[in-house]
Scaffold this active site. Structure first.
Site, PDB file in Angstrom:
ATOM      1  CG  ASN A 143      -2.042   1.008   1.099  1.00 40.88           C
ATOM      2  OD1 ASN A 143      -1.893   1.996   0.397  1.00 40.88           O
ATOM      3  ND2 ASN A 143      -3.142   0.786   1.784  1.00 40.88           N
ATOM      4  CG  ASP A 144       1.522   3.268   3.641  1.00 40.36           C
ATOM      5  OD1 ASP A 144       0.496   3.817   3.199  1.00 40.36           O
ATOM      6  OD2 ASP A 144       1.646   2.883   4.816  1.00 40.36           O
ATOM      7  CB  VAL A 145       5.958   0.419  -0.693  1.00 42.69           C
ATOM      8  CG1 VAL A 145       6.426   0.229   0.734  1.00 42.69           C
ATOM      9  CG2 VAL A 145       5.147  -0.768  -1.152  1.00 42.69           C
ATOM     10  CB  VAL A 146       2.519   1.255  -4.789  1.00 39.01           C
ATOM     11  CG1 VAL A 146       3.486   0.119  -5.071  1.00 39.01           C
ATOM     12  CG2 VAL A 146       1.321   0.746  -3.997  1.00 39.01           C
ATOM     13  CB  SER A 160       0.642   4.634   7.239  1.00 38.21           C
ATOM     14  OG  SER A 160       0.101   4.866   5.962  1.00 38.21           O
TER      15      SER A 160
END
Lengths: 461, 103
Positions: free
Chosen positions: A387-390, A428
């Site tokens: 999620n957050d990493v993209v 997050s």
């Protein structure tokens, strides 16, 4: 007398050999081709060092020693063989904590026995004990959190002030012990405070930051081992401990950097503190659902598919299905590659371990820097549990808490498919702008089940 | 045997070695490497053995016993999980070889 000297020589030479085996072992672990041999070398070093230590002059209590080695060894052996690859981070935290506890125990025995080590080595003994105790209790808390035995984040008002006072207080008692030797009670209080410090330091740190913390405690244990090595005049401990201390520090920095945060930031500021409303400004549009049959067609007739796995894949235990899917696509001539963000999962490299477990060869798994230029030419980017990493707001929205974090450029792919259980925001709590793009489709469902559906749909084509 | 300055030199050189050896490790191996370095500091077992071997009072004996137990756990557990992880890392070529063997 000459016999005594030759015995010492045997011991010193063996420790020297062990130290060389450790360094070359670690060196060999730096390439996937030789890594397996590396750990065997280091293991041989450990056996040599342990066996020769029984010859140490002036020692007793052998039955007790054998019993302790047997009990500790068997418990660790059984648990290490049984643990699932998904749970590897907490297992490493646990074994690391044991090492820290062991270093603290060495320090405690030395201090309680009242042996005089002089100012320099006396300071190292106390410092090593303190660091070891902090690493011990801190690692156990990290283990408990990752194992789901306790709530992930615990905060109370004035926590940082409390921790600071605790640190200063413990250090002050440490200083007193170095100068005045201290009685049994003082030493006991010192160790209890150090253990408490490890607990309170780790309590406020949340799940996503755990890898950095485990890595930090790994480095700290190494340092504690080196310090106690100085006290015991044991070169193998000094070298192995220092090498691990330095390597662990570097690894910790690399991990913190991959999250675009400083180590101090990880340790002292809660990530989830800000209200979860932010980041919503730059996000518009709607999430568009898709079903497995359409995704199957899209991927089967693509030239290039990039798969981005995240912790969600590990939770769903989907890695085996994902590899099966990959093989099907590759048999059809589709170029399939895996794109791994440095902090995907709960540890750097965690995804690689899980994919390796499923049988994915490491030469189709790529790092962020290698794979990012390939997203614009990819027909499909398949996101599973990441999620957050993209999240492209890391590039575009300076107000976002993850702004500046290096991400995988999945939004540049021609089509993006997200396998996700529901519509909620990620770990997050930040909205992911990628989900709302025109070329993005959401495939709702459990990662493993959805990968299974894709496999059967592709087989039916 | 090891006096202050020699100790300092060993410390400095070993720190450089640790930094250099790990500096070139690809991210793919970070977890096994963390696990591997975790195993290497299991050498603490050796120190705990010495501490227990010299212990005299009941207090020292019990703490020494715990120290050896924990150190053995660190060393053995660290080895087992590292070895298990690294065993899984295979390239496409290795896989083809495995296939040939099994067929």
């Amino acid at each position: 007398m000459s016999e005594f000297i030759s015995m010492r020589t045997v011991i010193e030479v063996s420790y020297f050999v062990a130290a060389i085996l450790f360094i070359f072992g670690l060196k060999r672990m730096s390439s996937p081709v030789t890594a397996r041999g590396g750990v065997i070398w280091a293991g041989a070093g450990m056996v040599v060092a342990t066996v020769v230590t029984f010859l140490y002059p002036g020692m007793g209590n052998y039955p007790l020693m054998m019993a302790a080695i047997f009990i500790g060894g068997v418990i660790a052996w059984v648990s290490g063989k049984k643990v699932a690859m998904t749970d590897m981070p907490q297992m490493i935290a646990l074994y690391n904590g044991m090492g820290g506890g062991s270093a603290a125990a060495i320090s405690a025995v030395e201090l309680y026995s009242g042996a005089d080590h002089g100012m320099v080595f006396g300071t190292l003994a106390v410092l090593g004990g303190m660091i070891g105790a902090v690493s011990f209790s801190g690692s156990l808390i990290a283990f408990a959190k990752l194992q789901g035995l306790m709530k992930s984040v615990m905060r109370f008002p004035g926590q940082q002030v409390f921790n600071m006072l605790l640190l200063v207080g413990t250090a002050a008692i440490a200083g007193y012990i170095v100068l005045q030797h201290g009685d049994v009670n003082t030493i006991t209080i010192f160790f209890l405070l150090a253990l408490l410090l490890g607990v309170t330091m780790t309590l406020p740190i949340g799940g996503a930051d755990m890898p950095v913390v485990i890595s930090l405690y790994n480095a700290l244990t190494g340092l504690a081992v080196a310090f106690e090595g100085f006290v015991l005049q044991n070169a193998a401990m000094i070298i192995a401990g220092t090498v691990v201390g330095a390597a662990g520090t570097l690894l910790t920095q690399l991990m913190a950097k991959a999250m675009n945060r400083s180590l101090a930031n990880v340790l002292f500021s809660g990530f989830g503190d800000e209200p979860a409303a932010e980041g919503g400004d730059g996000v518009s549009g709607s999430m568009k659902p898709i079903d497995a049959a359409d995704v199957a067609v899209m991927m089967a007739f693509a030239d290039k598919v990039l798969i981005v796995p995240g912790y969600g894949m590990a939770v769903a235990q989907a890695q085996h299905k994902v590899w099966e899917l990959t093989q099907l696509l590759r048999d059809r001539g589709v170029d399939v590659k895996f794109a791994i963000h440095p902090v995907a999962g709960r540890m750097p490299g965690h995804m690689n371990v899980l994919l390796a477990e499923a049988g994915v060869p490491y030469d189709i798994i790529y790092d962020q820097d290698e794979i990012n230029p390939e997203f614009p030419t990819a027909d499909v980017a398949l996101i599973i549990g990441a999620n957050d990493v993209v999240n492209p707001v890391a590039r575009t929205d300076p107000a976002s808490p993850i702004y500046g974090m290096p991400i995988l450029d999945a939004d540049y792919a021609k089509n993006v498919v997200i396998i996700k259980r529901g519509q909620g925001a990620g770990f997050s709590g930040i909205q992911n702008a990628l989900f709302f793009l025109d070329q993005t489709r959401m495939l709702y469902g459990d990662g493993k089940a959805m990968a299974g559906e894709l496999i059967s749909e592709i087989k039916n084509l | 045997m090891i006096d202050g300055f020699v100790a300092l030199y060993i410390f400095m050189l070993a720190a450089f070695v640790g930094h250099e050896v790990i500096g070139r490790v690809p991210a793919i191996l970070h977890t096994p490497l963390m696990s591997g370095s975790n195993f290497v500091h299991g050498i603490v077992l050796v120190g705990a053995m010495v501490a227990l071997g010299r212990a005299e009072t009941t207090l020292e004996l019990s703490i020494g016993f715990i120290g050896v137990l924990l150190g053995a756990g660190n060393a053995v557990g660290g080895y087992v999980v590292t070895e298990r992880m690294l065993e899984m890392f295979k390239s496409s070529k290795d896989k083809d070889k495995d296939k040939e063997k099994s067929s």
